[in-house]
Design an enzyme around this catalytic site. Structure first.
Site, short mmCIF file in Angstrom:
data_model
loop_
_atom_site.label_atom_id
_atom_site.label_comp_id
_atom_site.label_asym_id
_atom_site.label_seq_id
_atom_site.Cartn_x
_atom_site.Cartn_y
_atom_site.Cartn_z
N ARG A 53 1.06 -1.12 0.04
CA ARG A 53 0.11 -0.24 -0.06
C ARG A 53 0.93 1.30 -0.18
NH1 ARG A 53 2.47 1.84 3.73
NH2 ARG A 53 1.02 3.47 3.95
N GLY A 54 0.35 2.50 -0.02
CA GLY A 54 1.13 3.60 -0.36
C GLY A 54 1.29 3.89 -1.63
N GLN A 202 -2.09 2.52 10.26
CA GLN A 202 -0.91 2.63 9.50
C GLN A 202 0.21 3.20 10.24
OE1 GLN A 202 -3.87 3.05 7.90
NE2 GLN A 202 -3.53 2.44 5.67
N ASP A 243 -1.50 11.13 -1.88
CA ASP A 243 -1.83 9.80 -2.78
C ASP A 243 -2.26 10.60 -4.14
OD1 ASP A 243 -2.12 7.26 -1.11
OD2 ASP A 243 -2.68 9.00 0.13
N ASN A 253 -5.05 12.70 0.93
CA ASN A 253 -3.96 11.73 1.64
C ASN A 253 -4.95 11.07 2.40
OD1 ASN A 253 -1.24 11.29 2.10
ND2 ASN A 253 -1.89 11.80 4.19
N LYS A 254 -4.44 10.37 3.61
CA LYS A 254 -5.16 9.44 4.26
C LYS A 254 -6.36 10.39 5.10
CE LYS A 254 -5.11 5.87 4.40
NZ LYS A 254 -6.02 4.96 3.51
#
Ligand code: MRU
Length: 354
Positions: A53-54, A202, A243, A253-254
């Site tokens: 992921r990432g 995460q 992202d 982003n998250k």
């Protein structure tokens, strides 16, 4: 980066098996396991199920997925079908589509017998570019921290980060954590507040593990703590990954990043976003309106995983009758962002990238 004195990337080509190997991030930090990936279909599954992921790593994984497709069948129709499956796994991080968009046109015009070698070389290039860009972000970002954040402060520098934008989110080095590694390696007294980053944690699982393995002082905090720390002068800078970065500078982003940006803005704390330029998507004019946001299974919110005795277990944390909704990402408007760290330079506005 090193894990117990051995150099690792998050994804690599195994010359003996001609397959791809990855670190299985689902089981970190409790286990360190390598998984072999033998086909494009398997690669789609490991992206979807978040073994990897990432943003940067998803891009490299898609590239190696196309190589695996070419290994199975070098007809362009088969490779394109595999690329489509790969592109449908995770919608927000643009690096995935960017890798496909680099590889497919080149494979289309290549002779059938050349496609496998070409796909391997392109996937290796995409991986190496990702790692090299992150290394450069580390160097440039460290200069910024030294000259703009730490200057004149004869004390420990405290940085807050959200989710994981370290080397585990890329092929190597990381984006948001790269300047922190560089600062630490250069002797700066630096400490990181790590947001746990519900629902998949995460931060707690991956960022804490990475930083600890490198010896970097860090403290885990619940996701709601950052605002309080900022009000009390306990954070010198917030740095996060991305992202997807839109043409107007908005950043996906998250989930939860936006709230940290608001708190930083309200407390005059620099809020910085670090990303390789493969994460910039000039086609998206307005990030808040137009970046696609991944919806994930509500069970990730309803359950938490952790270790009890020796085995990892999953625990329900809400009543049986309660449902959950699970937005994977949010978008931070450009007006809240103090600087963009990229391998091409550090910019106060995304216009520097246009
Ligand atoms: O859902 P993930 O783990 O793939 O999310 C990606 C992230 O870790 C973050 O959004 C990160 O800060 C940007 S990716 C380098």
């Amino acid at each position: 980066m090193q894990v117990d004195n051995k150099d690792y990337r998050t994804i690599w080509y195994n010359a003996d098996t001609k397959n791809i190997e990855v670190i299985d991030q689902r089981v970190l930090p409790f286990k360190f396991e390598i998984v072999e990936v033998k086909s494009a279909t398997e690669m789609s599954k490991i992206i979807l199920e978040m073994y990897v992921r990432g943003a940067g790593l998803i891009g490299a994984a898609a590239a190696w997925g196309i190589y695996l497709a070419a290994k199975e069948n070098s007809d362009i129709s088969f490779i394109e079908k595999s690329a489509k499956e790969l592109s449908e796994t995770r919608p927000t991080a643009v690096n995935l589509q960017a890798a496909i968009d680099v590889m497919i046109p080149e494979l289309r015009i290549a002779a059938k017998e050349d496609r496998l070698e070409l796909a391997k070389n392109l996937a290796q290039q995409i991986s190496d570019n990702d790692a090299n860009s992150c290394k450069r972000i580390g160097e440039l970002g460290y200069n910024y921290i030294e000259n703009k954040i730490a200057k004149g402060k004869k004390r420990r520098i405290n940085i807050l980060t959200h989710c994981n934008a370290g080397w585990l989110a890329f092929v190597d080095y990381g984006s948001a954590l790269a300047p922190i590694y560089e600062a630490y390696n250069n002797g700066m007294d630096i400490h990181v507040y790590v947001d746990e980053t519900r629902p998949r944690n995460q931060g707690a699982r991956l960022t804490a593990w990475e930083l600890g393995k490198h010896g970097i002082p860090h403290t885990l905090i619940a996701d709601n703590v950052g605002g309080h720390l900022m009000q009390h002068g306990m954070v010198d800078m917030v740095i996060v990954g991305a992202d997807r970065v839109a043409n107007n500078g908005d950043v996906a982003n998250k989930i939860g990043t936006y709230l940290k940006a608001l708190a930083a803005y309200d407390n005059n704390v620099p809020f910085v976003v670090a990303f390789p330029t493969t994460t910039f998507d000039a086609n998206i004019k307005n990030g808040v309106k137009d970046i696609p946001i991944e919806m994930r299974d509500g069970d990730e919110v309803l359950y938490m995983n952790g270790i009890s005795e020796k085995e990892e277990e999953s625990f329900r944390i809400a009543p049986e009758f309660t449902q959950a909704v699970n937005y994977g990402f949010d978008v931070t408007p450009s007006r809240l962002i103090s600087a963009y760290f990229t391998e091409k330079g550090i910019f106060e506005s995304v216009e520097g990238l246009l």
